[in-house]
Motif scaffolding. Sequence first.
Motif, PDB file in Angstrom:
ATOM      1  N   GLU A 123       4.555 -11.210  12.437  1.00 10.46           N
ATOM      2  CA  GLU A 123       5.197  -9.911  12.217  1.00 10.46           C
ATOM      3  C   GLU A 123       5.853  -9.329  13.460  1.00 10.46           C
ATOM      4  O   GLU A 123       6.828  -8.595  13.368  1.00 10.46           O
ATOM      5  CB  GLU A 123       4.164  -8.904  11.689  1.00 10.46           C
ATOM      6  CG  GLU A 123       3.433  -9.325  10.428  1.00 10.46           C
ATOM      7  CD  GLU A 123       4.305  -9.265   9.197  1.00 10.46           C
ATOM      8  OE1 GLU A 123       5.433  -8.766   9.293  1.00 10.46           O
ATOM      9  OE2 GLU A 123       3.861  -9.735   8.145  1.00 10.46           O
ATOM     10  N   TYR A 487       9.279  -1.790   6.598  1.00 13.01           N
ATOM     11  CA  TYR A 487       8.459  -2.145   5.447  1.00 13.01           C
ATOM     12  C   TYR A 487       8.177  -0.957   4.537  1.00 13.01           C
ATOM     13  O   TYR A 487       8.091  -1.129   3.317  1.00 13.01           O
ATOM     14  CB  TYR A 487       7.118  -2.733   5.913  1.00 13.01           C
ATOM     15  CG  TYR A 487       7.206  -4.113   6.514  1.00 13.01           C
ATOM     16  CD1 TYR A 487       8.339  -4.904   6.356  1.00 13.01           C
ATOM     17  CD2 TYR A 487       6.153  -4.639   7.262  1.00 13.01           C
ATOM     18  CE1 TYR A 487       8.418  -6.167   6.918  1.00 13.01           C
ATOM     19  CE2 TYR A 487       6.225  -5.916   7.813  1.00 13.01           C
ATOM     20  CZ  TYR A 487       7.362  -6.669   7.637  1.00 13.01           C
ATOM     21  OH  TYR A 487       7.435  -7.923   8.189  1.00 13.01           O
ATOM     22  N   CYS A 488       8.023   0.234   5.107  1.00 13.31           N
ATOM     23  CA  CYS A 488       7.542   1.383   4.328  1.00 13.31           C
ATOM     24  C   CYS A 488       8.593   2.446   4.065  1.00 13.31           C
ATOM     25  O   CYS A 488       8.497   3.156   3.055  1.00 13.31           O
ATOM     26  CB  CYS A 488       6.355   2.035   5.051  1.00 13.31           C
ATOM     27  SG  CYS A 488       4.985   0.920   5.399  1.00 13.31           S
ATOM     28  N   VAL A 505       8.493  -4.922  -0.150  1.00 13.42           N
ATOM     29  CA  VAL A 505       7.104  -4.712   0.288  1.00 13.42           C
ATOM     30  C   VAL A 505       6.554  -3.491  -0.428  1.00 13.42           C
ATOM     31  O   VAL A 505       7.063  -2.386  -0.274  1.00 13.42           O
ATOM     32  CB  VAL A 505       7.032  -4.531   1.815  1.00 13.42           C
ATOM     33  CG1 VAL A 505       5.608  -4.212   2.249  1.00 13.42           C
ATOM     34  CG2 VAL A 505       7.534  -5.776   2.522  1.00 13.42           C
ATOM     35  N   SER A 507       2.976  -2.900  -0.525  1.00 17.57           N
ATOM     36  CA  SER A 507       1.688  -2.497   0.042  1.00 17.57           C
ATOM     37  C   SER A 507       1.537  -3.071   1.444  1.00 17.57           C
ATOM     38  O   SER A 507       1.922  -4.214   1.704  1.00 17.57           O
ATOM     39  CB  SER A 507       0.534  -2.978  -0.847  1.00 17.57           C
ATOM     40  OG  SER A 507       0.629  -4.371  -1.084  1.00 17.57           O
ATOM     41  N   VAL A 508       0.987  -2.265   2.343  1.00 16.87           N
ATOM     42  CA  VAL A 508       0.787  -2.648   3.745  1.00 16.87           C
ATOM     43  C   VAL A 508      -0.624  -2.251   4.149  1.00 16.87           C
ATOM     44  O   VAL A 508      -1.083  -1.142   3.825  1.00 16.87           O
ATOM     45  CB  VAL A 508       1.807  -1.950   4.669  1.00 16.87           C
ATOM     46  CG1 VAL A 508       1.531  -2.284   6.128  1.00 16.87           C
ATOM     47  CG2 VAL A 508       3.225  -2.348   4.305  1.00 16.87           C
ATOM     48  N   ILE A 619      -0.525   2.193   1.285  1.00 19.25           N
ATOM     49  CA  ILE A 619      -0.931   1.955   2.678  1.00 19.25           C
ATOM     50  C   ILE A 619      -2.460   1.982   2.746  1.00 19.25           C
ATOM     51  O   ILE A 619      -3.085   2.980   2.397  1.00 19.25           O
ATOM     52  CB  ILE A 619      -0.345   3.012   3.628  1.00 19.25           C
ATOM     53  CG1 ILE A 619       1.189   3.011   3.555  1.00 19.25           C
ATOM     54  CG2 ILE A 619      -0.802   2.756   5.062  1.00 19.25           C
ATOM     55  CD1 ILE A 619       1.850   4.052   4.420  1.00 19.25           C
ATOM     56  N   PHE A 637      -2.400  -6.720  -0.759  1.00 19.15           N
ATOM     57  CA  PHE A 637      -1.507  -6.258   0.300  1.00 19.15           C
ATOM     58  C   PHE A 637      -0.452  -7.322   0.619  1.00 19.15           C
ATOM     59  O   PHE A 637      -0.765  -8.509   0.730  1.00 19.15           O
ATOM     60  CB  PHE A 637      -2.305  -5.912   1.561  1.00 19.15           C
ATOM     61  CG  PHE A 637      -3.178  -4.699   1.417  1.00 19.15           C
ATOM     62  CD1 PHE A 637      -2.627  -3.435   1.392  1.00 19.15           C
ATOM     63  CD2 PHE A 637      -4.558  -4.819   1.295  1.00 19.15           C
ATOM     64  CE1 PHE A 637      -3.426  -2.309   1.247  1.00 19.15           C
ATOM     65  CE2 PHE A 637      -5.361  -3.710   1.152  1.00 19.15           C
ATOM     66  CZ  PHE A 637      -4.791  -2.445   1.125  1.00 19.15           C
ATOM     67  N   ASP A 638       0.779  -6.854   0.783  1.00 19.08           N
ATOM     68  CA  ASP A 638       1.887  -7.759   1.089  1.00 19.08           C
ATOM     69  C   ASP A 638       2.020  -8.025   2.585  1.00 19.08           C
ATOM     70  O   ASP A 638       2.503  -9.088   2.981  1.00 19.08           O
ATOM     71  CB  ASP A 638       3.208  -7.166   0.573  1.00 19.08           C
ATOM     72  CG  ASP A 638       3.173  -6.919  -0.920  1.00 19.08           C
ATOM     73  OD1 ASP A 638       2.554  -7.730  -1.636  1.00 19.08           O
ATOM     74  OD2 ASP A 638       3.756  -5.918  -1.384  1.00 19.08           O
ATOM     75  N   ARG A 639       1.632  -7.073   3.409  1.00 19.95           N
ATOM     76  CA  ARG A 639       1.765  -7.223   4.861  1.00 19.95           C
ATOM     77  C   ARG A 639       0.524  -6.660   5.545  1.00 19.95           C
ATOM     78  O   ARG A 639      -0.118  -5.731   5.041  1.00 19.95           O
ATOM     79  CB  ARG A 639       3.009  -6.475   5.386  1.00 19.95           C
ATOM     80  CG  ARG A 639       4.331  -7.111   4.974  1.00 19.95           C
ATOM     81  CD  ARG A 639       4.542  -8.442   5.660  1.00 19.95           C
ATOM     82  NE  ARG A 639       5.849  -9.001   5.421  1.00 19.95           N
ATOM     83  CZ  ARG A 639       6.150  -9.810   4.405  1.00 19.95           C
ATOM     84  NH1 ARG A 639       5.207 -10.094   3.524  1.00 19.95           N
ATOM     85  NH2 ARG A 639       7.360 -10.302   4.256  1.00 19.95           N
ATOM     86  N   LEU A 641      -0.707  -5.237   9.400  1.00 23.98           N
ATOM     87  CA  LEU A 641      -0.268  -4.812  10.727  1.00 23.98           C
ATOM     88  C   LEU A 641      -1.484  -4.416  11.561  1.00 23.98           C
ATOM     89  O   LEU A 641      -2.327  -3.631  11.113  1.00 23.98           O
ATOM     90  CB  LEU A 641       0.696  -3.622  10.623  1.00 23.98           C
ATOM     91  CG  LEU A 641       1.960  -3.839   9.789  1.00 23.98           C
ATOM     92  CD1 LEU A 641       2.832  -2.594   9.814  1.00 23.98           C
ATOM     93  CD2 LEU A 641       2.740  -5.057  10.259  1.00 23.98           C
TER      94      LEU A 641
END
Length: 781
Positions: A123, A487-488, A505, A507-508, A619, A637-639, A641
């Motif tokens: 990422e 992303y958001c 995206v 969901s993170v 989130i 969740f897709d990503r 961080l």
Amino acid sequence: MSNRACGDIWKECMIEISSLVGIEEEHHSVQSDSKKKRKPPTIQEVYEHFAHLYVRYIRVFRKLEDCHDILTQPQKREDCKDVLELVISKVIELKHLLVKWMPPNPDCRVRQKGQQQPPFPWEYVDLNDELHHIETTHESIELAAPRYFRSTGAIHRQRRDKLVKGYMKMKFEREEVFLDDENCEEDLRVDESTDRPMSIDHPLYDFKCKEKRREMKGLQRNNANAYESALSEIKDAVMNEVISIRQRFTDERTKWITDQVAEGKDIPDSLEGFYQDKTEGNEESSPTGNKAGNNASSKKDESEKALKEGEEFEVPSFDTISANTFALKDRLAHFENVWSLRLNEGESQQFDLGLARQKVRKEVESQIVKEVDEKMAKDLKRLIIIHSNEKKGKKKSATKSKQKKKGKKGKVLPGLKIEEMKRMDTDQMLSVLIENNMVNNVENIKIKDILGDFDVSGSIRQDSMKKRPWLPLNPSFAQLRALLFEYCVLPICINRDFVSEQNNVQSVMLYGPRGSGKTMAAQAVANELGALFINLSSANIVGKFEGKTGQIKLVHMVFMVAKDRYFGPVVIYMDECEEFFLSNKNKKKAPKNGAARFMKDLLCYKKQALSKEDRIIIIGSSSQPEKSDPKQLKKFFDRFLYFPYPDYLTRVKLWKAFTDQMFRKHSSQNTNDGIDYYSLAKLSEGYSAGDIKKALANLATSDEVWDTNSMVNALRQLSEKYPLLCDENCTRLGVFTSDITGFTAMKQLASNGVEDEDENQVGRSRLSILATGYKRNKSDG
């Protein structure tokens, strides 16, 4: 800035976009040329190509936004906004490609001959080389939410917020209910009074420019209102011609079908052939965009061919051609035909009547085409069924095929099986959520308030580690700010048709030690979007919505409210999200009325209820992600961080910001001169931003004089009360990072066939402190 100067900037941006599209087409044609056998590009070459396009598109984005903000002619603003949204979509596309093709460190490269190097999505991309090449800084590519998004939806959000305030006042006797400070341990906001100092040289802060800006915004609103009323009148006039327009389109399609049957062909089951014939004759293009479809199908054919040849992984490619690229080409042609010669003519800023008529007629015709195509498609299906029945006499087969098609419809959401949920509309659901304190207001925080710069020194340390077992560096907070936007925020701000399914995206998950700013980041995203903030945190749902169907009711109401366009955009926040997705080992110890009972329904609704058109971002945040089941996390969740402990320079900024705030609130001293922030930053290594603020809060309640020594004492007292757990936290978070990103698997693949077992053993042992940065940061300062 005058309209003439603004027009010049717009023209420069369109020339730059034309250059970028040309670069994309050139690389696409070179790579797709089957006559010339070329060596496939390396991951490094592909990454450099994407980085070059990414940086240039961001610079165009920033210029175009300023241009759109100043233009007053409504049709120019409309076309400029279309181009701006397409440029933002290209920035998002390229960021996903950069993440996908981040070059692996030599320590992670496959070393066996003949074995292909797989992509290693990471990422936190490094753009230092590209920025150095074009002689610019990281600040020049800092992202921000487009200003037009907040202004265009202001009235809609005011109505929604008024409704929310009304429900809150009925339940809590106050119009605002913020996140509970006791449950929010990451309250790192800095008062507005301590924000970055305003520069009197900046035009936005100059009083006269503010007056001019207000006048300009008023002129924009007046011109836009006049334009909208004119469009309405023109549409009424065009609607008188609807019958003749519909008949023309119907005759064209009927003639094509008749010709197909007359030539001895079967009755077509769709109108795809009609649009293909029109495209080949350069008469009419498909409303669904055949070019983009052909490009996608060619990519599919290439991937299938690669799989047949036995390749395990996707081959690096320069190709960035997408539907948005073709849309940009159309906008370039439109600009050349309509605006390129009018920008400097000094024409009136009122709307152009001829262009307005063209726009309305095009919209009406496209709507009629859609209706005619849908009707013709149904008629073709009926003709095929009738023809097959007359020819073969198999009526039963036709009815069976109908039944099979009916069975293919999507599953009914669990909440719709409950009678209580069927009777409730989204307004009633919202009131229930507010009564249970599931909807909160957010602090006035922006993503730019997340302090921290790009870690340029990290690249130097990274280069020095090339001959040793490699570990990914901690992400800098500047990288995290960019990812939060890409992303958001940005995908929700633009036309959702410009966001592909692959880059959507929904969901993170933010994870890191306590006090690292995860909750602050979630509130900042909601503030940037002006979003409704639904607090689905694990601590907030304990003891609520119990019973056999309680969890289904809550999840159903949350997602139905979020999907209602009247309430959008929406941020669904899940603090301590590991409690929802506990591993089997930890699930046994969890209470029966805890968050784990919601996991099944959350996975179901995220998969079945959400669509690309929804302006929703989920989130999650966690300081103990190792307690969860990684497989379930990856499903939801897709990503992911990582919010690390702050580095040395970030700690300097934090000490300055927090002490400025405390001086204004608590101290009788008029100045904070003489405080050695650099020594405090050095001594506070291993402390989170929340720890630093907590130490200063304790000092604020004492009678000590505010100086460096008193702050050091406050830090020491905090460490005695709360033991420093940096090493332990970094170790467990590092292990989670290696598992969730696939870093462990990559290291194993790279180490296969290597004779030096000692080196591999060292690499595996150092995985336990992956992404910690703590031991490396001891050289900071």
